[in-house]
Design a protein around this motif. Structure first.
Motif, PDB file in Angstrom:
ATOM      1  N   ARG A  52       4.655   1.975   1.456  1.00  0.00           N
ATOM      2  CA  ARG A  52       5.733   2.379   0.521  1.00  0.00           C
ATOM      3  C   ARG A  52       6.392   3.676   1.004  1.00  0.00           C
ATOM      4  N   ALA A  53       5.565   4.631   1.449  1.00  0.00           N
ATOM      5  CA  ALA A  53       6.106   5.904   1.940  1.00  0.00           C
ATOM      6  C   ALA A  53       6.937   5.685   3.202  1.00  0.00           C
ATOM      7  N   PRO A 102       0.819  -1.205   0.000  1.00  0.00           N
ATOM      8  CA  PRO A 102       0.000   0.000   0.000  1.00  0.00           C
ATOM      9  C   PRO A 102       0.858   1.261   0.000  1.00  0.00           C
ATOM     10  N   GLU A 103       0.279   2.374  -0.417  1.00  0.00           N
ATOM     11  CA  GLU A 103       1.016   3.644  -0.529  1.00  0.00           C
ATOM     12  C   GLU A 103       1.591   4.081   0.816  1.00  0.00           C
ATOM     13  N   GLU A 104       0.837   3.835   1.886  1.00  0.00           N
ATOM     14  CA  GLU A 104       1.326   4.222   3.222  1.00  0.00           C
ATOM     15  C   GLU A 104       2.585   3.445   3.597  1.00  0.00           C
TER      16      GLU A 104
END
Length: 310
Positions: free
Chosen positions: A278-279, A274-276
């Motif tokens: 990955r960040a 998920p983007e969270e």
């Protein structure tokens, strides 16, 4: 090879010819006050085959006892041959000038000073025809000047004391006293003192202390010699800053690659990131944490397993 420290220890008597009077007072010796001081040629070569030079040679006139010769020698270490040379100097000076000669030896360590101060009789059996007995200045008998006002009162003596105590454990305090004292004196008085101390400390660790003090406390100091020193200090600081910047860039590149490795392993294993998450991975700047995540990424069944190492 003659060092700058060697030169400073005796040349200060050339720049301040009356300094010997204060040195003798400091040592408690009853020498009369000079009425005149004349620098004489220091070449005492007898023949072309043997070249002998006294470091500094002065003729000092006094009102009560007449003139005498002061031979100043800077001695950095013990030298068994020196006593013979000093005996030659004294005999030569007495013969050439028909004046009483006095030998003053300046040392920067106690062992050398104690060795130099030992009388050396020249003669046979128990009958010395000549005894070499130098007057020696060293850390053991030169006072430590810790009051800036006292240093200002006699900068020449304070400078000599600073040089003599160059290897002393108290040298940092002595140098701070001198830098404070030099704030209160004119440029033409201050500049030679700064240079003498630079030369006198030579390769001793105290030279770096003096350099930093002069940069901070005497930033207005404009001598050409010190401008070179300051330029070197600035170049060193610039090089250190560049090295630190390069190291920081390398560290950032390393962590960026480590984050990419974690994401690459998860992608190869077909795990959804998920983007969270990955960040969180790309924003981590701790290489140890990233290495732990990478190990977990190899066996994780979902992205949440990667972060369980924490």
């Amino acid at each position: 090879m003659v060092s700058s420290s060697h030169e400073a220890m005796h040349r200060i008597f050339q720049d301040h010819p009356t300094l010997f009077s204060r040195v003798s007072e400091t040592l408690g010796l009853p020498f009369p006050s000079p009425t005149a001081v004349t620098a004489l040629p220091n070449d005492v070569t007898e023949t072309k085959a043997v070249d002998r030079r006294i470091d500094t040679l002065l003729r000092i006139d006094t009102e009560s006892h007449g003139p005498f010769l002061l031979a100043v020698e800077a001695q950095k270490k013990k030298d068994p041959e020196k006593s013979a040379s000093w005996g030659y100097y004294l005999a030569y000076l007495r013969s050439k000038y028909r004046l009483p000669p006095l030998l003053l030896v300046i040392c920067q360590d106690r062992a050398t000073a104690e060795w130099a101060a030992r009388p050396d009789p020249i003669g046979f059996c128990s009958w010395p025809s000549l005894t070499v007995r130098p007057l020696v200045v060293g850390p053991g008998n030169m006072p430590v000047i810790s009051d800036p006002a006292e240093a200002v009162d006699d900068l020449a003596l304070a400078t000599l004391s600073t040089i003599v105590h160059g290897a002393s454990p108290d040298i940092e305090g002595i140098l701070k006293t001198m830098s404070t004292a030099l704030r209160a004196v004119p440029d033409d008085v201050r500049d030679p003192v700064v240079e003498f101390i630079f030369q006198g400390l030579d390769k001793l660790p105290a030279a770096d202390i003096w350099r930093k003090l002069v940069v901070v406390d005497l930033s207005f100091y404009k001598s050409s010699f010190f401008q070179e020193v300051r330029a070197e200090a600035k170049a060193e600081a610039k090089a250190e800053a560049k090295a630190e910047a390069r190291a920081e860039v390398r560290a950032e590149a390393t962590t960026a690659r480590a984050a990419e490795d974690v994401l690459a392993v998860l992608d190869m294993r077909g795990l959804d990131v998920p983007e969270e998450a990955r960040a969180r991975i790309t924003g981590c700047d701790d290489p140890d944490v990233l290495r732990g995540w990478l190990r977990q990424a190899v066996v994780a069944t979902c992205v949440d397993d990667v972060f369980r190492t924490e």
